[in-house]
Motif scaffolding. Structure first.
Motif, PDB file in Angstrom:
ATOM      1  N   THR A 152       0.832  -1.253   0.022  1.00 37.37           N
ATOM      2  CA  THR A 152       0.118  -0.078   0.077  1.00 37.37           C
ATOM      3  C   THR A 152       0.908   1.202  -0.009  1.00 37.37           C
ATOM      4  O   THR A 152       2.086   1.170   0.355  1.00 37.37           O
ATOM      5  N   GLU A 153       0.188   2.367  -0.556  1.00 32.28           N
ATOM      6  CA  GLU A 153       0.917   3.710  -0.637  1.00 32.28           C
ATOM      7  C   GLU A 153       2.499   3.429  -1.105  1.00 32.28           C
ATOM      8  O   GLU A 153       3.400   3.902  -0.525  1.00 32.28           O
ATOM      9  N   ILE A 154       2.453   2.816  -2.321  1.00 28.72           N
ATOM     10  CA  ILE A 154       3.792   2.380  -2.857  1.00 28.72           C
ATOM     11  C   ILE A 154       4.681   3.878  -3.367  1.00 28.72           C
ATOM     12  O   ILE A 154       5.948   3.665  -3.219  1.00 28.72           O
ATOM     13  N   GLN A 155       3.995   4.973  -3.402  1.00 34.14           N
ATOM     14  CA  GLN A 155       4.817   6.139  -3.755  1.00 34.14           C
ATOM     15  C   GLN A 155       5.764   6.414  -2.656  1.00 34.14           C
ATOM     16  O   GLN A 155       6.798   7.115  -2.838  1.00 34.14           O
ATOM     17  N   GLU A 156       5.513   6.057  -1.202  1.00 31.93           N
ATOM     18  CA  GLU A 156       6.143   6.173  -0.014  1.00 31.93           C
ATOM     19  C   GLU A 156       7.482   5.299   0.026  1.00 31.93           C
ATOM     20  O   GLU A 156       8.205   5.553   0.755  1.00 31.93           O
ATOM     21  N   ARG A 157       7.471   4.173  -0.787  1.00 32.05           N
ATOM     22  CA  ARG A 157       8.718   3.181  -0.793  1.00 32.05           C
ATOM     23  C   ARG A 157       9.971   3.959  -1.411  1.00 32.05           C
ATOM     24  O   ARG A 157       9.744   4.655  -2.348  1.00 32.05           O
ATOM     25  N   GLU A 158      11.021   3.613  -0.829  1.00 28.84           N
ATOM     26  CA  GLU A 158      12.060   4.243  -1.454  1.00 28.84           C
ATOM     27  C   GLU A 158      12.499   3.854  -2.787  1.00 28.84           C
ATOM     28  O   GLU A 158      12.474   2.520  -3.193  1.00 28.84           O
ATOM     29  N   GLY A 159      12.680   4.707  -3.461  1.00 27.91           N
ATOM     30  CA  GLY A 159      13.267   4.233  -4.932  1.00 27.91           C
ATOM     31  C   GLY A 159      11.912   4.193  -5.907  1.00 27.91           C
ATOM     32  O   GLY A 159      12.006   3.716  -6.985  1.00 27.91           O
ATOM     33  N   SER A 160      10.660   4.379  -5.476  1.00 27.55           N
ATOM     34  CA  SER A 160       9.475   3.996  -6.121  1.00 27.55           C
ATOM     35  C   SER A 160       9.135   5.271  -6.755  1.00 27.55           C
ATOM     36  O   SER A 160       9.317   6.416  -6.265  1.00 27.55           O
ATOM     37  N   LEU A 161       8.406   5.152  -8.264  1.00 27.57           N
ATOM     38  CA  LEU A 161       7.963   6.246  -8.939  1.00 27.57           C
ATOM     39  C   LEU A 161       6.603   6.687  -8.069  1.00 27.57           C
ATOM     40  O   LEU A 161       5.861   5.749  -7.464  1.00 27.57           O
ATOM     41  N   ASP A 162       6.042   7.706  -8.570  1.00 24.04           N
ATOM     42  CA  ASP A 162       4.666   7.864  -8.041  1.00 24.04           C
ATOM     43  C   ASP A 162       3.621   7.655  -9.055  1.00 24.04           C
ATOM     44  O   ASP A 162       3.656   8.107 -10.117  1.00 24.04           O
ATOM     45  N   HIS A 163       3.020   6.496  -8.777  1.00 24.43           N
ATOM     46  CA  HIS A 163       1.967   5.991  -9.784  1.00 24.43           C
ATOM     47  C   HIS A 163       0.731   6.520  -9.677  1.00 24.43           C
ATOM     48  O   HIS A 163      -0.222   5.925 -10.382  1.00 24.43           O
ATOM     49  N   ARG A 164       0.564   7.422  -8.835  1.00 22.54           N
ATOM     50  CA  ARG A 164      -0.947   7.982  -8.641  1.00 22.54           C
ATOM     51  C   ARG A 164      -1.124   8.939  -9.731  1.00 22.54           C
ATOM     52  O   ARG A 164      -0.217   9.105 -10.605  1.00 22.54           O
ATOM     53  N   ALA A 165      -2.485   9.021  -9.848  1.00 18.77           N
ATOM     54  CA  ALA A 165      -2.759  10.074 -11.049  1.00 18.77           C
ATOM     55  C   ALA A 165      -2.303  11.469 -10.830  1.00 18.77           C
ATOM     56  O   ALA A 165      -2.524  11.984  -9.674  1.00 18.77           O
ATOM     57  N   PRO A 166      -1.930  12.125 -11.895  1.00 14.94           N
ATOM     58  CA  PRO A 166      -1.597  13.707 -11.760  1.00 14.94           C
ATOM     59  C   PRO A 166      -2.988  14.393 -11.142  1.00 14.94           C
ATOM     60  O   PRO A 166      -3.969  13.952 -11.384  1.00 14.94           O
ATOM     61  N   VAL A 167      -2.562  15.459 -10.018  1.00 16.76           N
ATOM     62  CA  VAL A 167      -3.775  16.151  -9.748  1.00 16.76           C
ATOM     63  C   VAL A 167      -4.262  17.096 -10.747  1.00 16.76           C
ATOM     64  O   VAL A 167      -3.828  17.957 -11.374  1.00 16.76           O
ATOM     65  N   SER A 168      -5.589  16.706 -11.086  1.00 22.45           N
ATOM     66  CA  SER A 168      -6.303  17.363 -12.099  1.00 22.45           C
ATOM     67  C   SER A 168      -7.737  17.180 -11.893  1.00 22.45           C
ATOM     68  O   SER A 168      -8.252  16.080 -11.668  1.00 22.45           O
ATOM     69  N   ASP A 169      -8.689  18.181 -12.423  1.00 27.43           N
ATOM     70  CA  ASP A 169      -9.887  17.884 -12.792  1.00 27.43           C
ATOM     71  C   ASP A 169     -10.256  17.367 -13.902  1.00 27.43           C
ATOM     72  O   ASP A 169     -11.318  17.053 -14.299  1.00 27.43           O
ATOM     73  N   ASP A 170      -9.387  17.335 -14.762  1.00 27.69           N
ATOM     74  CA  ASP A 170      -9.520  16.964 -16.267  1.00 27.69           C
ATOM     75  C   ASP A 170      -9.002  15.348 -16.234  1.00 27.69           C
ATOM     76  O   ASP A 170      -8.006  15.041 -15.878  1.00 27.69           O
ATOM     77  N   GLN A 171     -10.073  14.527 -16.365  1.00 34.69           N
ATOM     78  CA  GLN A 171      -9.771  13.141 -16.389  1.00 34.69           C
ATOM     79  C   GLN A 171      -8.816  12.610 -17.563  1.00 34.69           C
ATOM     80  O   GLN A 171      -8.070  11.768 -17.268  1.00 34.69           O
ATOM     81  N   ASP A 172      -8.957  13.173 -18.803  1.00 35.88           N
ATOM     82  CA  ASP A 172      -7.852  13.045 -19.882  1.00 35.88           C
ATOM     83  C   ASP A 172      -6.550  13.258 -19.170  1.00 35.88           C
ATOM     84  O   ASP A 172      -5.626  12.349 -19.524  1.00 35.88           O
ATOM     85  N   LYS A 173      -6.311  14.156 -18.440  1.00 33.97           N
ATOM     86  CA  LYS A 173      -5.025  14.333 -17.795  1.00 33.97           C
ATOM     87  C   LYS A 173      -4.842  13.312 -16.764  1.00 33.97           C
ATOM     88  O   LYS A 173      -3.264  12.937 -16.885  1.00 33.97           O
ATOM     89  N   ARG A 174      -5.549  12.843 -15.877  1.00 32.37           N
ATOM     90  CA  ARG A 174      -5.380  12.045 -15.056  1.00 32.37           C
ATOM     91  C   ARG A 174      -5.236  10.813 -15.590  1.00 32.37           C
ATOM     92  O   ARG A 174      -4.239   9.932 -14.926  1.00 32.37           O
ATOM     93  N   PHE A 175      -5.657  10.292 -16.707  1.00 30.97           N
ATOM     94  CA  PHE A 175      -5.565   9.123 -17.183  1.00 30.97           C
ATOM     95  C   PHE A 175      -4.245   9.190 -18.272  1.00 30.97           C
ATOM     96  O   PHE A 175      -4.536   8.084 -19.269  1.00 30.97           O
ATOM     97  N   ALA A 176      -3.714  10.188 -18.387  1.00 31.90           N
ATOM     98  CA  ALA A 176      -2.812  10.446 -19.779  1.00 31.90           C
ATOM     99  C   ALA A 176      -1.723   9.306 -19.936  1.00 31.90           C
ATOM    100  O   ALA A 176      -1.254   8.708 -18.683  1.00 31.90           O
ATOM    101  N   ILE A 177      -1.118   8.858 -20.860  1.00 32.73           N
ATOM    102  CA  ILE A 177      -0.516   7.878 -21.205  1.00 32.73           C
ATOM    103  C   ILE A 177       0.986   8.418 -20.841  1.00 32.73           C
ATOM    104  O   ILE A 177       1.237   9.540 -21.553  1.00 32.73           O
ATOM    105  N   ARG A 178       1.669   7.851 -19.799  1.00 38.83           N
ATOM    106  CA  ARG A 178       2.888   8.656 -19.206  1.00 38.83           C
ATOM    107  C   ARG A 178       3.928   7.868 -18.947  1.00 38.83           C
ATOM    108  O   ARG A 178       4.912   8.408 -18.392  1.00 38.83           O
ATOM    109  N   GLN A 179       3.725   6.490 -18.688  1.00 34.39           N
ATOM    110  CA  GLN A 179       4.780   5.539 -17.999  1.00 34.39           C
ATOM    111  C   GLN A 179       5.033   4.293 -18.898  1.00 34.39           C
ATOM    112  O   GLN A 179       4.233   3.816 -19.519  1.00 34.39           O
ATOM    113  N   ASN A 180       6.430   4.241 -18.602  1.00 36.03           N
ATOM    114  CA  ASN A 180       6.924   3.183 -19.535  1.00 36.03           C
ATOM    115  C   ASN A 180       6.956   1.913 -18.742  1.00 36.03           C
ATOM    116  O   ASN A 180       6.907   1.836 -17.581  1.00 36.03           O
TER     117      ASN A 180
END
Length: 257
Positions: free
Chosen positions: A128-156
């Motif tokens: 849980t809360e994996i963004q707090e793990r050392e060396g982890s990326l932040d896998h949460r959605a970007p903060v936005s009211d725009d769903q297209d921005k929240r679900f943007a394709i951005r991760q390899n």
């Protein structure tokens, strides 16, 4: 061939003075337009449902993402406000549904919460809360009211050579979206890793030796299924497996007549 039926998980929500069993439209649209199947919403009534009969009627199972998390008590964790919300009625429905679908060889596609349910159903645990793990990326959605921005394709994401998904995408890397704060920790029995993020987070799994397509992805291919090639390939592969299962059932019935 008629559109084959696919059982779709539902969330239990309270609004408008009613208790609703519902699924987001994006998943239903993707099932119809991306997989070419007819989605059938399964109410989350747990052991009150005859899942064996359900799986004799449908030709696939799709588990949706959700704001809720699998209850930690189901994998030896501790429930807390920070890790919620929970949906125990959904848990009581999806976990046995997953196990029975795999046992019966019914094609299964599990998305976001679905891959986590899949892992827990087969004895695994969640981080849980994996963004707090050392060396982890932040896998949460970007903060936005725009769903297209929240679900943007951005991760390899790297697809494992020789895996089920390598047959769908080819081995190598694809780009996906990322909208989650927990992930697979200890892998469940019979599961194998199909894809990982750059920080090693498990992004996809499949069932070893499965009789049919049985794949879970941590990202959200349903959101861009009409415009993104990788998203389309996921649903096309699932739809093909569903139609193959339906055809095999029809041939078996015909042979028995």
């Amino acid at each position: 061939m008629q559109q084959p039926l696919v059982a779709v998980s539902t969330d239990v929500r309270q609004f408008e003075n009613y208790t609703w069993h519902a699924a987001p439209r994006q998943y239903l649209e993707a099932a119809i337009s991306g997989a070419g199947v007819l989605p059938l919403l399964v109410p989350s009534f747990g052991e009150r449902l005859d899942l064996d009969h359900l799986l004799s009627v449908v030709d696939g199972v799709m588990l949706t993402g959700s704001k809720s998390n699998v209850h930690p008590g189901l994998y030896g964790g501790e429930a807390g406000e920070a890790n919620g919300p929970y949906d125990e009625d959904r848990d009581a429905t999806t976990l046995p549904l997953i196990r029975k679908a795999i046992e019966r060889g019914v094609p299964l596609l599990a998305i976001c919460r679905g891959i986590q349910e899949m892992n827990v159903a087969l004895g695994g645990t969640l981080a849980t809360e994996i963004q707090e793990r050392e060396g982890s990326l932040d896998h949460r959605a970007p903060v936005s009211d725009d769903q297209d921005k929240r679900f943007a394709i951005r991760q390899n994401v790297s697809i494992k050579p020789g895996s089920c998904l390598a047959g769908v995408f080819g081995a190598g890397d694809i780009m996906v979206n990322s909208v989650h704060r927990q992930a697979v920790d200890r892998l469940g029995a019979k599961l194998q890793v199909e894809a990982v993020a750059e920080d090693g987070t498990v992004e996809a799994v499949s069932v070893k030796g499965a009789r049919a397509f049985a794949v879970g992805v941590q990202w959200h291919p349903e959101y861009w299924v009409k415009s993104d090639s990788a998203s389309q390939k996921v649903f096309r592969a699932f739809g093909d497996a569903v139609r193959q299962h339906a055809a095999a059932k029809a041939a078996s019935r015909a042979a028995a007549e």
